[in-house]
Motif scaffolding. Structure first.
Motif, PDB file in Angstrom:
ATOM      1  N   PHE A  16       0.945  -1.322  -0.059  1.00  0.00           N
ATOM      2  CA  PHE A  16      -0.056   0.045   0.161  1.00  0.00           C
ATOM      3  C   PHE A  16       0.864   1.375   0.004  1.00  0.00           C
ATOM      4  O   PHE A  16       0.433   2.373  -0.425  1.00  0.00           O
ATOM      5  N   LYS A  18       2.959   1.959  -1.929  1.00  0.00           N
ATOM      6  CA  LYS A  18       3.149   2.362  -3.148  1.00  0.00           C
ATOM      7  C   LYS A  18       2.082   3.121  -3.891  1.00  0.00           C
ATOM      8  O   LYS A  18       2.158   3.926  -4.985  1.00  0.00           O
ATOM      9  N   CYS A  19       0.908   2.887  -3.156  1.00  0.00           N
ATOM     10  CA  CYS A  19      -0.162   3.466  -3.836  1.00  0.00           C
ATOM     11  C   CYS A  19      -0.188   5.037  -3.846  1.00  0.00           C
ATOM     12  O   CYS A  19       0.426   5.791  -3.241  1.00  0.00           O
ATOM     13  N   LYS A  56      -3.024   6.937  -4.716  1.00  0.00           N
ATOM     14  CA  LYS A  56      -4.222   7.397  -4.737  1.00  0.00           C
ATOM     15  C   LYS A  56      -4.837   7.869  -5.802  1.00  0.00           C
ATOM     16  O   LYS A  56      -5.421   9.188  -6.027  1.00  0.00           O
ATOM     17  N   TYR A  79      -6.825   6.361  -7.767  1.00  0.00           N
ATOM     18  CA  TYR A  79      -8.541   5.882  -7.706  1.00  0.00           C
ATOM     19  C   TYR A  79      -8.696   5.232  -9.250  1.00  0.00           C
ATOM     20  O   TYR A  79      -9.720   5.127  -9.394  1.00  0.00           O
ATOM     21  N   CYS A  88      -8.328   2.267  -9.481  1.00  0.00           N
ATOM     22  CA  CYS A  88      -9.054   1.047  -9.322  1.00  0.00           C
ATOM     23  C   CYS A  88     -10.596   1.256  -9.244  1.00  0.00           C
ATOM     24  O   CYS A  88     -11.250   0.309  -9.587  1.00  0.00           O
ATOM     25  N   SER A 118      -1.081  10.813   0.132  1.00  0.00           N
ATOM     26  CA  SER A 118      -0.875   9.479  -0.085  1.00  0.00           C
ATOM     27  C   SER A 118       0.203   8.858   0.741  1.00  0.00           C
ATOM     28  O   SER A 118       0.976   8.214   0.390  1.00  0.00           O
ATOM     29  N   ASN A 164      -3.474   5.270   2.724  1.00  0.00           N
ATOM     30  CA  ASN A 164      -3.765   4.334   1.288  1.00  0.00           C
ATOM     31  C   ASN A 164      -4.200   3.030   2.020  1.00  0.00           C
ATOM     32  O   ASN A 164      -5.127   2.205   1.429  1.00  0.00           O
ATOM     33  N   ASN A 218      -7.537   1.236   0.663  1.00  0.00           N
ATOM     34  CA  ASN A 218      -7.581  -0.165   0.283  1.00  0.00           C
ATOM     35  C   ASN A 218      -8.445  -1.133   1.154  1.00  0.00           C
ATOM     36  O   ASN A 218      -9.202  -1.738   0.360  1.00  0.00           O
ATOM     37  N   CYS A 265      -4.178  -0.711 -11.890  1.00  0.00           N
ATOM     38  CA  CYS A 265      -3.328  -0.186 -11.026  1.00  0.00           C
ATOM     39  C   CYS A 265      -2.038  -0.024 -11.451  1.00  0.00           C
ATOM     40  O   CYS A 265      -1.232  -0.880 -12.040  1.00  0.00           O
ATOM     41  N   ILE A 292      -0.430  -2.999  -7.386  1.00  0.00           N
ATOM     42  CA  ILE A 292      -0.822  -3.607  -6.000  1.00  0.00           C
ATOM     43  C   ILE A 292      -1.602  -4.837  -6.394  1.00  0.00           C
ATOM     44  O   ILE A 292      -2.553  -4.699  -6.957  1.00  0.00           O
ATOM     45  N   LEU A 305      -4.502  -6.193  -6.074  1.00  0.00           N
ATOM     46  CA  LEU A 305      -5.815  -5.827  -5.469  1.00  0.00           C
ATOM     47  C   LEU A 305      -6.588  -7.071  -5.692  1.00  0.00           C
ATOM     48  O   LEU A 305      -7.473  -7.545  -4.827  1.00  0.00           O
TER      49      LEU A 305
END
Lengths: 149, 276
Positions: free
Chosen positions: B163, B165-166, B168, B170, B172, B198, B203, B207, B228, B232, B234
């Motif tokens: 997370f 790495k996220c 944000k 969005y 996904c 972020s 994050n 998630n 993504c 990640i 997901l």
């Protein structure tokens, strides 16, 4: 000697059962650990999983979620909905590594002042043994650090 | 005749007879491996349609484009079995009327393209029910077992790393056919449930919320996973939650258009072991 660790515990309770149970514990002069911060809500069905995340975000080490026994809900089935939600959310938290022992669920009626006091005591002890939720607290610290440029 | 040819002809017939006002399918993408969604409104354009095993994205989300179905005309859409499941979930949540949708079904198990019979969701019921019994052989199954064996601390570290790495973006959420809320919880700022910056904390929260909102609804089309930009996994979380609702409530998302949403219903004898 350093101070012993005092866990912060947030309790989300429904007003009709567990809050009344906590009230009974108080009027019965039962002693229980002062580590708990009680947040009163209309029904367990009103307890959004976001509340749990918010409590962790604000530094809670443990969380209690409690409401009316199945069949006793003031709104007839709020706690049944809540139960399903908890089952799913609990599995999700476990999968992401938030320890199950830190988040407890219970049914406590308005007549169970003793159960409330005992539960708060035992949860406080359990969380004290687990220690502060360091992994999460580190994430919180990161958000408070000044941005590196 | 190849399936691609067959379906081009089918699309032409549907459009020229006026049975549908639009066909949503796949067109050539920026390179050989990629396909992009194509929105066709005239029979002449149908030759642009491409269909092969590289057509993997779930197009059902486009049906919820604002105003698309409000004139009560019909729309045809290319769907894999998980796309049909998505239609069922959306119909069960009153987001669309399946009578307005003409399904052009296909699948490509082990890379081999095949056509699927039927144009309405009801005709896919048997196929979807059969899917429920099969343990999916997704690539993630091994990784899932590995994560489940970890201690909570290790799991936390694993997801913390993922997370962190996220960014944000969005993506996904935008790619997911189930994420149709006009106002997402992360867009609400009174109160601000989820940190907007972020940081790993925000994050993490984002998630978790995303996975929770998809529990019992996700059809595992993999749109989020592919969208993504920082890879990640997901789909692992979605897979885990799908297993969870299947084991706890015998719920397999998208089996019918009248299926009760799992988190908006309950049984008095839902059995748990953790409530004190």
């Amino acid at each position: 000697m350093s101070e012993p660790f005092e866990p912060k515990i947030t309790a989300f309770v429904c007003t009709y059962c567990t809050y009344a149970g906590a009230d009974l514990a108080g009027t019965s002069r039962l002693k229980y650990a002062p580590n708990v911060r009680i947040i009163r809500l209309p029904c367990t069905g009103r307890i959004s999983p976001m509340f749990i995340l918010k409590a962790l975000q604000k530094g809670a080490d443990g969380i209690l979620i409690s409401g009316c026994h199945p069949g006793d809900c003031h709104f007839t089935h709020g706690n049944y909905h809540a139960r399903r939600r908890w089952m799913v959310f609990r599995a999700l938290l476990a999968f992401t590594g938030i320890p199950e022992e830190r988040i407890k669920y219970s049914w406590i009626s308005a007549a169970e002042g003793l159960k409330f006091a005992d539960l708060i005591n035992s949860i406080t002890e359990d969380i004290r043994k687990l220690g502060p939720f360091d992994q999460y607290h580190k994430l919180i610290e990161e958000t408070q650090a000044p941005a590196s440029l | 005749m190849s399936i691609e040819q067959l379906y081009r002809t089918r699309a032409k017939e549907l459009l020229s007879s006026g049975e549908v006002k639009m066909v949503i399918g796949y067109g050539a993408g920026s390179n050989k491996e990629r396909r992009r969604p194509l929105f066709i409104t005239s029979a002449e354009e149908c030759d642009k349609l491409v269909l092969d095993s590289a057509c993997i994205s779930n197009l059902s989300g486009y049906l919820l484009t604002e105003g698309l179905l409000s004139d009560e005309k019909r729309v045809a859409v290319f769907l894999r079995p998980e796309g049909v499941r998505a239609l069922n979930v959306l119909a069960a949540e009153a987001q669309l009327d399946t009578a307005q949708i003409v399904i052009i079904g296909f699948d490509s198990p082990k890379g081999e393209l095949k056509a699927l019979e039927g144009s309405s969701v009801e005709e896919f019921t048997a196929l979807i029910t059969a899917l429920k019994e099969i343990t999916p052989e997704t690539a993630g199954e091994e990784q899932l077992a590995k994560i489940e064996k970890m201690s909570p601390e290790e799991r936390f570290l694993f997801w913390q790393e993922e997370f962190s790495k996220c960014i944000k973006c969005y993506a996904c959420r935008q790619a997911c056919p189930m994420c149709y809320c006009r106002r997402c919880i992360v867009d609400s700022n009174q109160p601000q449930w989820v940190n907007t910056s972020s940081h790993t904390l925000g994050n993490f929260e984002w998630n978790i919320v995303r996975a929770f909102h998809l529990s019992g609804r996700c059809v595992e089309c993999g749109n989020c996973d592919r969208a993504c930009p920082v890879n990640i996994p997901l789909r692992l979380i979605n897979r885990k939650m799908a297993e969870e609702v299947l084991n706890s409530f015998n719920h397999f998302a998208g089996t019918s258009k009248t299926q009760e949403p799992v988190l908006a219903s309950f049984k008095k004898d839902d059995s748990e072991t953790f409530i004190l």
